[in-house]
Design a protein around this motif. Structure first.
Motif, mmCIF file in Angstrom:
data_model
loop_
_atom_site.group_PDB
_atom_site.id
_atom_site.type_symbol
_atom_site.label_atom_id
_atom_site.label_comp_id
_atom_site.label_asym_id
_atom_site.label_seq_id
_atom_site.Cartn_x
_atom_site.Cartn_y
_atom_site.Cartn_z
ATOM 1 N N THR B 11 0.826 -1.205 0.000
ATOM 2 C CA THR B 11 0.000 0.000 0.000
ATOM 3 C C THR B 11 0.862 1.257 0.000
ATOM 4 O OG1 THR B 11 -1.647 -1.217 1.271
ATOM 5 C CG2 THR B 11 -1.874 1.169 1.180
ATOM 6 N N HIS B 12 1.921 1.224 0.784
ATOM 7 C CA HIS B 12 2.854 2.347 0.823
ATOM 8 C C HIS B 12 3.430 2.601 -0.570
ATOM 9 C CE1 HIS B 12 6.369 4.439 3.127
ATOM 10 N NE2 HIS B 12 6.298 4.898 1.896
ATOM 11 N N ALA B 15 0.800 4.136 -2.865
ATOM 12 C CA ALA B 15 0.509 5.526 -2.525
ATOM 13 C C ALA B 15 1.625 6.436 -3.022
ATOM 14 C CB ALA B 15 0.329 5.665 -1.015
ATOM 15 N N TRP B 16 2.814 5.975 -2.893
ATOM 16 C CA TRP B 16 3.975 6.761 -3.325
ATOM 17 C C TRP B 16 4.003 6.875 -4.848
ATOM 18 C CZ3 TRP B 16 6.571 10.626 -2.822
ATOM 19 C CH2 TRP B 16 7.919 10.797 -3.134
ATOM 20 N N LEU B 19 1.373 9.469 -5.762
ATOM 21 C CA LEU B 19 1.798 10.853 -5.539
ATOM 22 C C LEU B 19 2.811 11.281 -6.593
ATOM 23 C CD1 LEU B 19 1.720 13.400 -3.859
ATOM 24 C CD2 LEU B 19 3.497 12.435 -2.380
ATOM 25 N N ARG B 23 2.597 14.277 -9.458
ATOM 26 C CA ARG B 23 3.620 15.318 -9.575
ATOM 27 C C ARG B 23 4.299 15.308 -10.937
ATOM 28 N NH1 ARG B 23 6.925 14.581 -3.921
ATOM 29 N NH2 ARG B 23 5.721 16.014 -2.645
ATOM 30 N N SER B 36 11.694 5.373 0.247
ATOM 31 C CA SER B 36 10.566 5.929 0.997
ATOM 32 C C SER B 36 10.082 4.947 2.062
ATOM 33 C CB SER B 36 9.415 6.264 0.047
ATOM 34 O OG SER B 36 8.259 6.623 0.779
ATOM 35 N N VAL B 135 -6.123 6.418 0.929
ATOM 36 C CA VAL B 135 -4.954 6.272 1.802
ATOM 37 C C VAL B 135 -3.994 7.439 1.591
ATOM 38 C CG1 VAL B 135 -2.935 4.847 2.322
ATOM 39 C CG2 VAL B 135 -5.145 3.766 1.879
ATOM 40 N N LEU B 136 -3.752 7.779 0.322
ATOM 41 C CA LEU B 136 -2.829 8.877 0.032
ATOM 42 C C LEU B 136 -3.346 10.190 0.633
ATOM 43 C CD1 LEU B 136 -0.365 10.043 -1.301
ATOM 44 C CD2 LEU B 136 -1.654 10.231 -3.442
ATOM 45 N N ALA B 139 -2.807 10.146 4.259
ATOM 46 C CA ALA B 139 -1.387 10.267 4.593
ATOM 47 C C ALA B 139 -0.928 11.719 4.466
ATOM 48 C CB ALA B 139 -0.552 9.368 3.697
ATOM 49 N N LEU B 140 -1.458 12.427 3.491
ATOM 50 C CA LEU B 140 -0.996 13.791 3.251
ATOM 51 C C LEU B 140 -1.554 14.781 4.268
ATOM 52 C CD1 LEU B 140 -0.948 14.004 -0.648
ATOM 53 C CD2 LEU B 140 0.902 13.571 0.973
ATOM 54 N N CYS B 161 14.350 9.528 -2.914
ATOM 55 C CA CYS B 161 13.301 8.583 -3.239
ATOM 56 C C CYS B 161 12.399 9.093 -4.356
ATOM 57 C CB CYS B 161 12.449 8.277 -2.012
ATOM 58 S SG CYS B 161 11.499 9.662 -1.406
#
Lengths: 164, 164
Positions: B11-12, B15-16, B19, B23, B36, B135-136, B139-140, B161
């Motif tokens: 999941t991490h 999410a990364w 993001l 970007r 990360s 989740v993202l 997290a933010l 990262c």
DNA sequence: CTTGCTGCAACAGCTTCTGTTACATCCATC
DNA sequence: GATGGATGTAACAGAAGCTGTTGCAGCAAG
């Protein structure tokens, strides 16, 4: 299978205690419970020890010792058993702390805590809806093999698990 | 912590990736994701490999290789991730078969199957209600420390990262 | 006091997961 | 086509948890 069988062992023991009680057998020794679960008596003592600390079973020491339910089978929920045996939660967070200089690394843990917490909540609600009496009833209607000719009430084969 | 952190790692990573994509960073290498999560790149490749087999991420080989989401973050649920990483179920049955000559030993497994199955169902339903985008977002908004002075967008400290 | 069972510590064996190294494979770019 | 950077995967070590086992002290009913 790395999965935790502690909840299974404890529930099995409680269901067996409930059935024995209904049959008029006041207490069972850890050896008798172990014969039904098919494991070592010390495993059962460890499990029943957890349940005793949670107030779900009673133990009698000395000669003629053994275990008995502390409450009615219909009044003991699987959730109480789950809490008593202290099973590990289904999901674990990162083993090492994520990179705190990363936006995702900073906030991912609280975010997942929220998700995992909600999952645990619905899980607990479901466990609270099932009692030992429910499990015992389900187990008794689910008898894959027909009882054999010489089956005495409560006999568990070569390794006796009920009659003294 | 013996608990499975595979769902957490996967999941991490997703999410990364989400993001980074937002970007404008098309792909991330396993090394960047590992920076990360704060773990080894091979761990990430194993995890992302599971997600690739499930069709959640895409991989590009060769020079300029890396990983990217195969679908929109809002369209990937935690349940799909859970199934992709093939995490072990929360509860295990008996390690050795219970005594088949015991009424409880005979029927306890189907009975517990029923209970555990219901628990798994509500668990899955809850996981299906949460997406990677959720989740993202969580997290933010959950940034425990204020960004420091020299914080470049996407920089993750000594171990980069994000930026190439 | 004897007997039978619990309580508990200590240890071995097994399994799983994480982490690490090493190496073959792939492919965009030069 | 050669090159370089990254993936895919096998092999292995270490750590942790659970199960199973043995041994022994403690407790209480008879």
């Amino acid at each position: 299978m790395a999965a935790n069988s502690r909840l299974t062992i404890a529930t099995h023991a409680l269901a067996w205690l409930a059935l024995a009680q209904r049959r008029g057998q006041e207490v069972l020794t850890s050896e008798q419970v172990a014969a039904s679960v098919n494991t070592n008596a010390v495993i059962i003592r460890r499990s029943l020890g957890d349940l005793r600390r949670a107030g779900l079973v009673r133990v009698r020491h000395g000669a003629g010792a053994g275990w008995s339910l502390a409450r009615e089978p219909g009044d003991i929920t699987m959730l109480e058993v789950y809490d008593a045996v202290d099973a590990q939660p289904p999901f674990g967070l990162h083993r090492t702390e994520p990179n705190p200089e990363c936006p995702v690394g900073r906030g991912i843990r609280p975010a997942l805590d929220g998700v995992y917490g909600r999952v645990e909540q619905v899980m607990r609600r479901e466990l609270a809806d099932t009692s030992i009496a429910d499990v015992l009833r389900e187990a008794l209607v689910n008898q894959p093999t027909v009882r054999q000719s010489g089956d005495r009430r409560g006999a568990c084969g070569s390794r006796d698990c009920s009659n003294s």
